[in-house]
Design a protein around this motif. Structure first.
Motif, PDB file in Angstrom:
ATOM      1  N   ARG A  40       2.938   2.001   2.825  1.00  0.00           N
ATOM      2  CA  ARG A  40       1.549   2.126   3.266  1.00  0.00           C
ATOM      3  C   ARG A  40       1.354   1.303   4.548  1.00  0.00           C
ATOM      4  O   ARG A  40       0.678   0.272   4.569  1.00  0.00           O
ATOM      5  CB  ARG A  40       0.595   1.638   2.171  1.00  0.00           C
ATOM      6  CG  ARG A  40       0.530   2.545   0.944  1.00  0.00           C
ATOM      7  CD  ARG A  40      -0.096   3.863   1.308  1.00  0.00           C
ATOM      8  NE  ARG A  40      -0.295   4.752   0.157  1.00  0.00           N
ATOM      9  CZ  ARG A  40       0.552   5.720  -0.184  1.00  0.00           C
ATOM     10  NH1 ARG A  40       1.675   5.903   0.497  1.00  0.00           N
ATOM     11  NH2 ARG A  40       0.276   6.493  -1.222  1.00  0.00           N
ATOM     12  N   PRO A  41       1.928   1.786   5.663  1.00  0.00           N
ATOM     13  CA  PRO A  41       1.754   1.046   6.914  1.00  0.00           C
ATOM     14  C   PRO A  41       0.299   1.078   7.357  1.00  0.00           C
ATOM     15  O   PRO A  41      -0.420   2.053   7.140  1.00  0.00           O
ATOM     16  CB  PRO A  41       2.649   1.836   7.885  1.00  0.00           C
ATOM     17  CG  PRO A  41       2.707   3.223   7.323  1.00  0.00           C
ATOM     18  CD  PRO A  41       2.657   3.050   5.823  1.00  0.00           C
ATOM     19  N   LEU A  42      -0.121   0.014   8.009  1.00  0.00           N
ATOM     20  CA  LEU A  42      -1.505  -0.050   8.474  1.00  0.00           C
ATOM     21  C   LEU A  42      -1.681   0.700   9.792  1.00  0.00           C
ATOM     22  O   LEU A  42      -2.797   1.069  10.170  1.00  0.00           O
ATOM     23  CB  LEU A  42      -1.937  -1.505   8.663  1.00  0.00           C
ATOM     24  CG  LEU A  42      -2.500  -2.208   7.409  1.00  0.00           C
ATOM     25  CD1 LEU A  42      -1.487  -2.277   6.292  1.00  0.00           C
ATOM     26  CD2 LEU A  42      -2.983  -3.609   7.754  1.00  0.00           C
ATOM     27  N   GLU A  43      -0.569   0.903  10.493  1.00  0.00           N
ATOM     28  CA  GLU A  43      -0.624   1.557  11.810  1.00  0.00           C
ATOM     29  C   GLU A  43       0.758   2.136  12.107  1.00  0.00           C
ATOM     30  O   GLU A  43       1.731   1.796  11.436  1.00  0.00           O
ATOM     31  CB  GLU A  43      -0.995   0.522  12.879  1.00  0.00           C
ATOM     32  CG  GLU A  43      -0.017  -0.633  12.943  1.00  0.00           C
ATOM     33  CD  GLU A  43      -0.563  -1.833  13.694  1.00  0.00           C
ATOM     34  OE1 GLU A  43      -1.723  -1.825  14.120  1.00  0.00           O
ATOM     35  OE2 GLU A  43       0.212  -2.790  13.834  1.00  0.00           O
ATOM     36  N   PRO A  44       0.842   3.005  13.140  1.00  0.00           N
ATOM     37  CA  PRO A  44       2.152   3.546  13.507  1.00  0.00           C
ATOM     38  C   PRO A  44       3.049   2.451  14.077  1.00  0.00           C
ATOM     39  O   PRO A  44       2.570   1.456  14.636  1.00  0.00           O
ATOM     40  CB  PRO A  44       1.821   4.582  14.591  1.00  0.00           C
ATOM     41  CG  PRO A  44       0.365   4.838  14.494  1.00  0.00           C
ATOM     42  CD  PRO A  44      -0.260   3.614  13.922  1.00  0.00           C
ATOM     43  N   SER A  45       4.341   2.650  13.914  1.00  0.00           N
ATOM     44  CA  SER A  45       5.320   1.720  14.491  1.00  0.00           C
ATOM     45  C   SER A  45       6.199   2.432  15.506  1.00  0.00           C
ATOM     46  O   SER A  45       6.412   3.639  15.407  1.00  0.00           O
ATOM     47  CB  SER A  45       6.212   1.144  13.375  1.00  0.00           C
ATOM     48  OG  SER A  45       5.476   0.322  12.513  1.00  0.00           O
ATOM     49  N   GLU A  46       6.692   1.626  16.434  1.00  0.00           N
ATOM     50  CA  GLU A  46       7.651   2.153  17.428  1.00  0.00           C
ATOM     51  C   GLU A  46       9.053   1.970  16.889  1.00  0.00           C
ATOM     52  O   GLU A  46       9.315   1.037  16.118  1.00  0.00           O
ATOM     53  CB  GLU A  46       7.531   1.359  18.735  1.00  0.00           C
ATOM     54  CG  GLU A  46       6.160   1.411  19.409  1.00  0.00           C
ATOM     55  CD  GLU A  46       5.949   2.732  20.114  1.00  0.00           C
ATOM     56  OE1 GLU A  46       4.811   3.213  20.137  1.00  0.00           O
ATOM     57  OE2 GLU A  46       6.942   3.306  20.625  1.00  0.00           O
ATOM     58  N   LEU A 304       6.266   6.218   9.047  1.00  0.00           N
ATOM     59  CA  LEU A 304       6.214   4.957   9.791  1.00  0.00           C
ATOM     60  C   LEU A 304       5.912   5.162  11.269  1.00  0.00           C
ATOM     61  O   LEU A 304       5.355   4.265  11.905  1.00  0.00           O
ATOM     62  CB  LEU A 304       7.526   4.188   9.604  1.00  0.00           C
ATOM     63  CG  LEU A 304       7.843   3.812   8.144  1.00  0.00           C
ATOM     64  CD1 LEU A 304       9.081   2.931   8.059  1.00  0.00           C
ATOM     65  CD2 LEU A 304       6.667   3.104   7.477  1.00  0.00           C
ATOM     66  N   THR A 305       6.254   6.298  11.830  1.00  0.00           N
ATOM     67  CA  THR A 305       5.933   6.536  13.242  1.00  0.00           C
ATOM     68  C   THR A 305       4.513   7.053  13.410  1.00  0.00           C
ATOM     69  O   THR A 305       3.915   6.883  14.476  1.00  0.00           O
ATOM     70  CB  THR A 305       6.904   7.538  13.881  1.00  0.00           C
ATOM     71  OG1 THR A 305       6.971   8.724  13.082  1.00  0.00           O
ATOM     72  CG2 THR A 305       8.295   6.927  14.041  1.00  0.00           C
ATOM     73  N   THR A 306       3.943   7.649  12.385  1.00  0.00           N
ATOM     74  CA  THR A 306       2.563   8.158  12.495  1.00  0.00           C
ATOM     75  C   THR A 306       1.567   7.226  11.831  1.00  0.00           C
ATOM     76  O   THR A 306       0.364   7.284  12.129  1.00  0.00           O
ATOM     77  CB  THR A 306       2.441   9.537  11.836  1.00  0.00           C
ATOM     78  OG1 THR A 306       2.729   9.411  10.426  1.00  0.00           O
ATOM     79  CG2 THR A 306       3.390  10.547  12.461  1.00  0.00           C
ATOM     80  N   GLY A 307       2.044   6.402  10.923  1.00  0.00           N
ATOM     81  CA  GLY A 307       1.110   5.563  10.179  1.00  0.00           C
ATOM     82  C   GLY A 307       0.331   6.341   9.140  1.00  0.00           C
ATOM     83  O   GLY A 307      -0.634   5.859   8.559  1.00  0.00           O
ATOM     84  N   LYS A 308       0.746   7.604   8.927  1.00  0.00           N
ATOM     85  CA  LYS A 308       0.009   8.448   7.999  1.00  0.00           C
ATOM     86  C   LYS A 308       0.875   8.758   6.788  1.00  0.00           C
ATOM     87  O   LYS A 308       2.072   8.989   6.894  1.00  0.00           O
ATOM     88  CB  LYS A 308      -0.387   9.755   8.692  1.00  0.00           C
ATOM     89  CG  LYS A 308      -1.458   9.600   9.752  1.00  0.00           C
ATOM     90  CD  LYS A 308      -1.877  10.973  10.254  1.00  0.00           C
ATOM     91  CE  LYS A 308      -3.100  10.911  11.126  1.00  0.00           C
ATOM     92  NZ  LYS A 308      -2.941  10.152  12.373  1.00  0.00           N
ATOM     93  N   TYR A 309       0.250   8.825   5.628  1.00  0.00           N
ATOM     94  CA  TYR A 309       0.968   9.149   4.402  1.00  0.00           C
ATOM     95  C   TYR A 309       0.051  10.016   3.549  1.00  0.00           C
ATOM     96  O   TYR A 309      -1.154   9.951   3.661  1.00  0.00           O
ATOM     97  CB  TYR A 309       1.330   7.858   3.643  1.00  0.00           C
ATOM     98  CG  TYR A 309       0.253   6.825   3.651  1.00  0.00           C
ATOM     99  CD1 TYR A 309       0.215   5.832   4.640  1.00  0.00           C
ATOM    100  CD2 TYR A 309      -0.770   6.845   2.725  1.00  0.00           C
ATOM    101  CE1 TYR A 309      -0.801   4.883   4.677  1.00  0.00           C
ATOM    102  CE2 TYR A 309      -1.795   5.903   2.754  1.00  0.00           C
ATOM    103  CZ  TYR A 309      -1.790   4.926   3.733  1.00  0.00           C
ATOM    104  OH  TYR A 309      -2.804   4.003   3.768  1.00  0.00           O
ATOM    105  N   ASP A 310       0.657  10.818   2.699  1.00  0.00           N
ATOM    106  CA  ASP A 310      -0.152  11.717   1.855  1.00  0.00           C
ATOM    107  C   ASP A 310      -0.760  10.951   0.694  1.00  0.00           C
ATOM    108  O   ASP A 310      -0.141  10.088   0.141  1.00  0.00           O
ATOM    109  CB  ASP A 310       0.711  12.856   1.316  1.00  0.00           C
ATOM    110  CG  ASP A 310       1.172  13.747   2.460  1.00  0.00           C
ATOM    111  OD1 ASP A 310       2.271  14.274   2.397  1.00  0.00           O
ATOM    112  OD2 ASP A 310       0.385  13.853   3.425  1.00  0.00           O
TER     113      ASP A 310
END
Lengths: 310, 152
Positions: A40-46, A304-310
């Motif tokens: 559950r990332p809070l934001e996208p990562s590089e 992790l690159t989008t910061g989005k999860y279902d």
């Protein structure tokens, strides 16, 4: 699984970004999913280099926690953690667990690293019978299929707590399955989290049950250096050479000499110790899985690159 | 939810007359097995398949046929010899429970002793008419795990 249910779970890592739950219990012996972990990332990562990701982890941990201890088992993971702190001149105390002389060949590497880098470690030495009863007690308390790793680390966590410190370890690492190091999850038993209903294997990453149990026991500790941030998990997953096994990848990515692991406490020891033999027989009947499956390489990179999860 | 497992029991028995001990093994009130000892002082093992629902249960091992005539009294009323049998250990599937039956179970006599006691802490020896009772729950392997530190 409702997102609110996941959001309310205990977490590990920076901002508790990996949510987890151990569902197997005496009251709920046969849950659909025994061990859960959700990214559950809070934001996208590089996607950054492994070294950069690790340095960012070390700097973040050092900014939030003082009086750091690094548990060094002699394995590549923990040596890399120590190496990273050392490179950045972040003060820490290596702490090494000695089980009489049973694990001497493992921790030889830890002592070597400390000597090569002129750092004096703290050594915690426990006798075998005490150690066995400690970790079986943990297995009993948490209804766990594992015990040895948690038992070992519990002595180091306790030492850090008693000395107002914080323990960082090489645990919590997202491992890839299938891998020859994890063949036992197909050969000795069928881990239901890693196999489909038809018996075919899933291909993806996992977090081990003992990582989850140790964080349930010591929630204040920044234990999981190698999964502390979405960035470091993304870096490993992205850079992992899928043509090499995990041991080869770790040695390559972490620039540490490859070495066998757990040669001091081998299967023979477990199969022949009178108490351990019986516990080994019993644990086969406790649940059907020892891991939380967190996703395929593609799924993890996307999350992790989008910061989005279902 | 139903579970199935095998219980294995290891006994020895001794008797001095023509009334060898007879015992039965039950889960709750359902008798699963009834046996009579045939060989003195040798370890006898039996396996009993069990299928039960989740929840609390009782394992009962009953000394079925103890009689007063199985006890040889001296003129001063001390006991010289009597028939008995011993539960050495039991296993659940492949898991040896060692001496858990002594630490967790109790013996309930059919008749009180001279001090009026009916319940004995069990030491594995079946001397009196009565039954050994072990409270456990299903799933039994989870129950065993919860009690594992009592088997040291």
């Amino acid at each position: 699984m409702q997102n609110l249910d996941v959001a309310n779970m205990q977490g590990m890592g920076k901002d508790n970004w990996i949510k987890f739950k151990l569902n197997r219990s005496y009251e709920n012996p046969w849950p659909d999913v025994e061990v859960e972990a959700h990214l559950r990332p809070l934001e996208p990562s590089e996607i950054v280099s492994w070294e950069t990701a690790a340095e960012n982890v070390a700097l973040d941990i050092a900014s939030k926690y003082d009086n750091l201890y690094v548990a060094m088992s002699g394995g590549i993971d923990s040596e890399f953690v120590a190496k990273t702190f050392h490179k950045l001149d972040i003060p820490f105390t290596p702490i090494i667990f000695e089980l009489e002389d049973v694990n001497a060949l493992d921790v030889w590497w830890a002592f070597k690293w400390c000597k090569d880098n002129n750092i004096k470690p703290k050594v915690v030495n426990i006798d075998v019978e005490t150690w066995i009863k400690r970790w079986i007690g943990i297995s009993i308390e948490y209804c766990g299929r594992f015990g040895a790793g948690n038992g070992t680390l519990s002595y180091l966590y306790d030492y850090a707590r008693e000395n107002n410190g914080y323990l960082v370890t090489g645990a919590g690492f997202p491992e890839f399955f299938p891998d020859e190091n994890l063949d036992y999850m197909t050969l000795r038993y069928i881990d239901t989290a890693l196999h489909n209903i038809d018996g075919t294997k899933k291909f993806g990453f996992l977090i081990h049950e003992p990582d989850i149990i140790q964080h349930m026991m010591y929630p204040e500790m920044p234990f999981n250096f190698l999964s502390w941030t979405p960035e470091i998990v993304l870096s490993y997953v992205y850079h992992r050479d899928m043509n090499l096994n995990s041991a080869e990848n770790k040695a390559r990515i972490m620039s540490c000499l490859p070495r066998p692991k757990n040669i001091g406490i081998g299967d023979y020891f477990f199969r022949n110790h009178p108490i351990l033999k019986r516990w080994l027989q019993l644990r086969r009947y406790i649940g059907t899985s020892e891991v939380a499956y967190i996703g395929s390489r593609e799924e993890i990179i996307k999350i992790l690159t989008t910061g989005k999860y279902d | 939810m139903t579970e199935s497992f095998n219980l294995s029991f290891y006994f020895t028995a001794n008797w001095w007359n023509d009334n060898p001990p007879e015992y039965s093994i039950s889960i709750d009130d359902k008798c699963l097995r009834k046996e009579v000892f045939k060989i003195k002082q040798e370890v006898v093992g039996i396996e009993v398949p069990v299928t039960i629902e989740s929840g609390p249960h009782q394992l009962k091992i009953r000394y079925e046929n103890k009689k007063n005539s199985d006890i040889y009294y001296l003129p001063n009323q001390n006991i010289l010899r009597e028939n008995f049998f011993t539960l050495i250990k039991f296993s659940v599937d492949t898991v040896d429970c060692v001496n858990l039956h002594k630490k967790e179970g109790y013996y309930k006599r059919d008749f009180p002793d001279k001090q009026g006691n009916l319940i004995y802490k069990n030491n594995g020896i079946f001397l009196h008419s009565g039954e050994y009772i072990l409270n456990f729950y299903s799933p039994i392997h989870y129950w065993l795990l919860s009690k594992f530190d009592k088997t040291y």
